[in-house]
Design an enzyme around this catalytic site. Structure first.
Site, PDB file in Angstrom:
ATOM      1  N   VAL A 153       0.862  -1.184   0.000  1.00 60.34           N
ATOM      2  CA  VAL A 153       0.000   0.000   0.000  1.00 60.34           C
ATOM      3  C   VAL A 153       0.895   1.230   0.000  1.00 60.34           C
ATOM      4  O   VAL A 153       1.784   1.336   0.843  1.00 60.34           O
ATOM      5  CB  VAL A 153      -0.915   0.031   1.238  1.00 60.34           C
ATOM      6  CG1 VAL A 153      -1.752   1.301   1.253  1.00 60.34           C
ATOM      7  CG2 VAL A 153      -1.824  -1.188   1.279  1.00 60.34           C
ATOM      8  N   HIS A 154       0.676   2.148  -0.950  1.00 66.68           N
ATOM      9  CA  HIS A 154       1.523   3.335  -0.955  1.00 66.68           C
ATOM     10  C   HIS A 154       0.857   4.568  -1.558  1.00 66.68           C
ATOM     11  O   HIS A 154       1.362   5.671  -1.413  1.00 66.68           O
ATOM     12  CB  HIS A 154       2.818   3.063  -1.736  1.00 66.68           C
ATOM     13  CG  HIS A 154       2.615   2.958  -3.216  1.00 66.68           C
ATOM     14  ND1 HIS A 154       2.182   1.815  -3.835  1.00 66.68           N
ATOM     15  CD2 HIS A 154       2.784   3.885  -4.202  1.00 66.68           C
ATOM     16  CE1 HIS A 154       2.098   2.021  -5.129  1.00 66.68           C
ATOM     17  NE2 HIS A 154       2.442   3.272  -5.387  1.00 66.68           N
ATOM     18  N   ARG A 155      -0.274   4.421  -2.237  1.00 68.57           N
ATOM     19  CA  ARG A 155      -0.861   5.581  -2.920  1.00 68.57           C
ATOM     20  C   ARG A 155      -1.480   6.558  -1.923  1.00 68.57           C
ATOM     21  O   ARG A 155      -1.990   6.158  -0.867  1.00 68.57           O
ATOM     22  CB  ARG A 155      -1.917   5.127  -3.931  1.00 68.57           C
ATOM     23  CG  ARG A 155      -1.321   4.489  -5.166  1.00 68.57           C
ATOM     24  CD  ARG A 155      -2.382   4.117  -6.187  1.00 68.57           C
ATOM     25  NE  ARG A 155      -1.744   3.627  -7.397  1.00 68.57           N
ATOM     26  CZ  ARG A 155      -1.386   4.384  -8.432  1.00 68.57           C
ATOM     27  NH1 ARG A 155      -1.604   5.690  -8.386  1.00 68.57           N
ATOM     28  NH2 ARG A 155      -0.818   3.859  -9.492  1.00 68.57           N
TER      29      ARG A 155
END
Length: 326
Positions: A153-155
């Site tokens: 998860v990074h957005r």
């Protein structure tokens, strides 16, 4: 001046004035259009900047670091590698996964472990060794093929608010509590957000690691029962690996993976958790079905076809075009 000539001159003057006014109106309209386009561009750029700010740096000392070093027959460099990692990360645990080396790698690592309690050796033996880097990585994390979830998860849409990130991590935590290990290579943006929002408690049951390289990630994804990610590239890679993917995003620019049955678009929270549990409940059947489904992005042989067609166009004979994989 005759009246007729006067009237003609006046008529032409009126036409010239009307035409000049029309041109002026068109120029004003064009300038308004250009200005409007610029304002829309400026507003869009400002919005994108506000929602994609650089991640705040995290505090590395707030975490315990574990570095995994898969190796085989590395006696020439293993000591230097461990010394370099120790200098760069003085408090990190260094896990050497020896893939049944036939040289002195094992002895050198054991010697380093005797000097440094944070150096560890995981010894693999054939027939369970020498079966690829992916298998060594699984052994390092204590995972079995087709038996774990790999999540990234990074957005900004998932990390810029405590509600969104907490919803994702809470569902991953539920999966882990239900008995399916969750491997979570954590992006720096996500790590900083976890600290900022006080969500570290939701990571306790997850196997959290530092970000992994592209090759290592593919090796881990290739054996996962389920992928959970907001990455764009993973949506293509899952179709080549034949692995199911839950895309945690509001929208996607790669609908082909959804249409082919490899992926589904989900929202953080109950929708993510519910579909994850449903897909994990029929892992063997789902993996068999996806293994028999062609990737909608091609079969990986495009370069061979391009080379064959280029050779044919260059007059080097009618070289066969590589057929599409069945």
């Amino acid at each position: 001046m005759p009246d007729a000539l006067h009237d003609r001159i006046v008529l032409h003057q009126d036409a010239v004035v009307w035409f000049a006014g029309l041109i002026s109106l068109a120029l004003v309209g064009y300038m308004a259009f250009v200005s409007g386009r610029f304002l829309v561009y400026w507003a869009g750029s400002r919005h994108a900047f506000r929602h994609n700010r650089p991640a705040e740096p995290g505090d590395p000392s707030a975490f315990q670091w574990h570095l995994v070093i898969p190796c085989r027959d590395e006696e020439a460099v293993v000591t230097q590698t461990l010394d370099g990692l120790r200098a760069a990360a003085p408090e990190a645990h260094l896990w050497v996964i020896d893939d049944d080396s036939e040289d002195a790698t094992r002895e050198l690592v054991l010697a380093a472990a005797a000097r440094d309690p944070r150096v560890h050796l995981v010894q693999r033996r054939r027939p369970h060794a020498r079966i690829g880097k992916g298998a060594a990585l699984l052994a390092a994390h204590g995972l079995r093929p087709d038996g774990y979830v790999l999540a990234t998860v990074h957005r900004p849409e998932n990390t810029d608010t405590a509600e969104a990130l907490g919803a994702v991590l809470a569902e991953l935590d539920r999966i882990a509590r239900a008995g399916t290990p969750v491997l979570f290579p954590m992006h720096p943006r996500t790590r900083a957000a976890v600290e900022r929002f006080g969500l570290a408690g939701l990571l306790e049951r997850l196997a959290v690691t530092e970000p992994v390289g592209y090759g290592d990630f593919l090796g881990l994804a290739n054996h996962a029962a389920l992928l959970v990610s907001d990455s764009g590239g993973v949506q293509e890679e899952c179709t080549v690996l034949g692995r199911p993917l839950l895309v945690v995003r509001r929208s996607t620019e790669r609908p082909e993976a959804m249409e082919a049955g490899f992926a589904a678009l989900v929202q953080p929270g109950e929708e993510l958790g519910g579909l994850a549990r449903a897909w994990l409940s029929d892992t063997p059947e789902r993996l068999a079905r996806l293994a028999a489904t062609p990737s909608p992005y091609g079969d990986g042989l495009a370069s061979a076809r391009i080379a064959a067609l280029t050779a044919a166009l260059a007059g080097r004979g009618a070289e066969p075009v590589v057929p599409l994989a069945a």
